[in-house]
Design a protein around this motif. Sequence first.
Motif, PDB file in Angstrom:
ATOM      1  N   UNK A  53    -132.583  32.375  -4.342  1.00  0.00           N
ATOM      2  CA  UNK A  53    -132.379  32.370  -2.884  1.00  0.00           C
ATOM      3  C   UNK A  53    -133.323  31.384  -2.205  1.00  0.00           C
ATOM      4  N   UNK A  54    -134.580  31.349  -2.660  1.00  0.00           N
ATOM      5  CA  UNK A  54    -135.552  30.407  -2.066  1.00  0.00           C
ATOM      6  C   UNK A  54    -135.162  28.960  -2.356  1.00  0.00           C
TER       7      UNK A  54
ATOM      8  N   UNK B  52    -133.229  36.749  -8.386  1.00  0.00           N
ATOM      9  CA  UNK B  52    -132.475  36.623  -7.133  1.00  0.00           C
ATOM     10  C   UNK B  52    -133.297  35.910  -6.063  1.00  0.00           C
ATOM     11  N   UNK B  53    -134.547  36.339  -5.917  1.00  0.00           N
ATOM     12  CA  UNK B  53    -135.400  35.745  -4.875  1.00  0.00           C
ATOM     13  C   UNK B  53    -135.674  34.278  -5.190  1.00  0.00           C
ATOM     14  N   UNK B  54    -135.910  33.979  -6.476  1.00  0.00           N
ATOM     15  CA  UNK B  54    -136.156  32.577  -6.845  1.00  0.00           C
ATOM     16  C   UNK B  54    -134.948  31.701  -6.507  1.00  0.00           C
TER      17      UNK B  54
ATOM     18  N   UNK C 171    -136.619  44.688 -12.083  1.00  0.00           N
ATOM     19  CA  UNK C 171    -137.625  43.740 -11.576  1.00  0.00           C
ATOM     20  C   UNK C 171    -137.228  42.303 -11.910  1.00  0.00           C
TER      21      UNK C 171
ATOM     22  N   UNK D 258    -127.041  34.245   2.401  1.00  0.00           N
ATOM     23  CA  UNK D 258    -128.396  34.801   2.405  1.00  0.00           C
ATOM     24  C   UNK D 258    -128.367  36.323   2.566  1.00  0.00           C
TER      25      UNK D 258
ATOM     26  N   UNK E  32    -134.424  41.197  -9.564  1.00  0.00           N
ATOM     27  CA  UNK E  32    -134.908  40.957  -8.199  1.00  0.00           C
ATOM     28  C   UNK E  32    -135.659  39.630  -8.127  1.00  0.00           C
ATOM     29  N   UNK E  33    -136.530  39.378  -9.118  1.00  0.00           N
ATOM     30  CA  UNK E  33    -137.283  38.118  -9.069  1.00  0.00           C
ATOM     31  C   UNK E  33    -136.343  36.921  -9.233  1.00  0.00           C
TER      32      UNK E  33
ATOM     33  N   UNK F 155    -127.147  37.999  -0.619  1.00  0.00           N
ATOM     34  CA  UNK F 155    -128.193  38.035  -1.655  1.00  0.00           C
ATOM     35  C   UNK F 155    -129.259  39.074  -1.329  1.00  0.00           C
ATOM     36  N   UNK F 156    -129.624  39.186  -0.054  1.00  0.00           N
ATOM     37  CA  UNK F 156    -130.575  40.238   0.340  1.00  0.00           C
ATOM     38  C   UNK F 156    -130.020  41.621   0.009  1.00  0.00           C
ATOM     39  N   UNK F 157    -128.717  41.812   0.287  1.00  0.00           N
ATOM     40  CA  UNK F 157    -128.112  43.119   0.012  1.00  0.00           C
ATOM     41  C   UNK F 157    -128.131  43.401  -1.485  1.00  0.00           C
TER      42      UNK F 157
ATOM     43  N   UNK G 225    -141.971  33.548 -13.047  1.00  0.00           N
ATOM     44  CA  UNK G 225    -142.177  34.993 -13.232  1.00  0.00           C
ATOM     45  C   UNK G 225    -140.896  35.658 -13.740  1.00  0.00           C
TER      46      UNK G 225
ATOM     47  N   UNK H  18    -130.364  42.420  -3.538  1.00  0.00           N
ATOM     48  CA  UNK H  18    -131.740  42.806  -3.833  1.00  0.00           C
ATOM     49  C   UNK H  18    -132.010  44.255  -3.481  1.00  0.00           C
ATOM     50  N   UNK H  19    -131.531  44.678  -2.307  1.00  0.00           N
ATOM     51  CA  UNK H  19    -131.740  46.069  -1.885  1.00  0.00           C
ATOM     52  C   UNK H  19    -131.030  47.014  -2.852  1.00  0.00           C
TER      53      UNK H  19
END
Lengths: 338, 338
Positions: B279-280, B275-277, B269, B297, B272-273, B300-302, B212, B304-305
């Motif tokens: 991070x996972x 970053x999450x990819x 967007x 972790x 963010x995607x 990386x969350x920060x 994505x 994203x926020x």
Amino acid sequence: METNSVSPLPPLDAPLAMMENEKTPPGTPSVTDMPPPPDANLQGFLSQKREDSKQDDFMKELKGAMRHGHKHHSPKILSPHSRRYEEDSENAWNCCSWFEYLLIVILSTILLIGVLVLTLFWVIFYRGGFAWSDSPQLQFNLHPVLMVAGCITFSGFSILLYRLCRCIKHLYVKLTHMLFHACAIPCIVMAFLAVFESHNLVEPPKPHFYSLHTWLGLITMAMFALQFIVGFFSFLVLLCCENRTYSCRSAMVPIHASFGLANFMMAVATCVTGLVETERQLVGETALSTRNSEIEHYIMNSMGVVFVALGIIISVAVRRSNAPATAKVYVTERLEIN
Amino acid sequence: METNSVSPLPPLDAPLAMMENEKTPPGTPSVTDMPPPPDANLQGFLSQKREDSKQDDFMKELKGAMRHGHKHHSPKILSPHSRRYEEDSENAWNCCSWFEYLLIVILSTILLIGVLVLTLFWVIFYRGGFAWSDSPQLQFNLHPVLMVAGCITFSGFSILLYRLCRCIKHLYVKLTHMLFHACAIPCIVMAFLAVFESHNLVEPPKPHFYSLHTWLGLITMAMFALQFIVGFFSFLVLLCCENRTYSCRSAMVPIHASFGLANFMMAVATCVTGLVETERQLVGETALSTRNSEIEHYIMNSMGVVFVALGIIISVAVRRSNAPATAKVYVTERLEIN
């Protein structure tokens, strides 16, 4: 009319504030309530005023006279339906604005319903459907469907309806806006409980509020609750003493609107992060070995694209009004303020 | 002045279109170029006009007269700096709007620089720094840093500067806007090449344009290129024949602005995607076994926020203008159109 200047930066809030201000504030006679002065009267009135040496007073009257004269030369505005600006030929939409309006409405509706259908399809055909406590894995499936229904579809339609529906009485629009948001509440609560329980029941139990998705989700839910409570009290309960709370409610409109849009964008970000987290987890499990998991991957990617498209299109739709006439209302109001 | 009505739905585009329209269209004398008629002249002029029986003509003149009279009774607007609306006492900002303006500027600046610093910190201290072809893993690290620099920090500042900086000549604002976007181009190209090569060099080679994040990234880059080319030709090259292209450029302003904001939201967007990819993937590799990976972790969350907060705050900032006076310009323009 001082209260109409709800914001010092009007272009942002004007169309939103206008919807509240469309109801003339109590105590101020509406332009359409008073018969327009005939031409002779208008000019005699101006001639009398010329004698006054105070320029400020003269300017004020000039503005008022101009406003009447202006209304007078477009007679339709004086009909009993004068609030429906579409009937005023000067505010008639051209082909291009109708096309734009219809495009936004149709596209938003397709995307809002489409993303819910896509989520349901994905959960039922690829994730095994639904269950409650007896199967934590299937219980989790309630979470994406209910959250998309509540935070995206119901909230999205509620926002769109409030902005685009101006042909019925404003109170009914407000009530519909509130009802759609009220429908979102049970969905969100159920979805939250489903994921909370499934995290506890799974072996080993998953930690709560750990990932970016859960952080964004918590903020979104808190914003939603605050927005609902404030909106309910400001725009519906305070109506019981309408006259006293007019200025307060006017001031709340742009804040409520901006905060609501920010909330919708947060909801979109939460959905996208949740989707990507789930998708990465599934990739890790199945390693995209089968044709089926590849199709599932494309379905999830499409859901992500639709979420982002919704975030953009709703924020565009909210800034647009279905009444080009807001410009004129605006002119009138501002002239009185100045 | 017909060309000033750049959109049938003005509240959305008004402040943006206003910036283009602020330069009086060629051939139309500016209000401030003409001396205001003295009081006697104004009233004599009105008195003469009363003889005319044609109401439409009378109304036109009234509007013009009112506009002059209005300018006259606020003498500061007649100074050589009259374009700087802040000097007009009627448009003076109150404490609340200054606070709001400063809050948006300071918060956006902190977030735009902060997210780049956070990304650099994360890459250098947790991902091992940078390299080119000799180490695909470290080559990949160039991708997040350069993309955040180009698509978020440079683009964000470019958008903010264009909207908030109105105290210098508009052409310089345009050039700065263009230069910031131009600085983003090498960043984006380098970032794209880095990830493309690292995908090829890694063993086994990773597929391109599969997730994505890559879908959204491709759309964002295509939109960015289109926006840059169209903007460069419409607002800078077409200036060479300023008079002929005025209406075309005016019509382009709201489209360019809406499309640009949509592009920034797409970029958010995409970040963010991505970053999450990542991070996972890291969670899958390290399973959060160490204290170090847990801190990573949270970093990386920060990030994203902050990305989501930037998407919201920039879209709010763009809708606001630093000139409350746009309302007045607007009124003047609309009155002439009506």
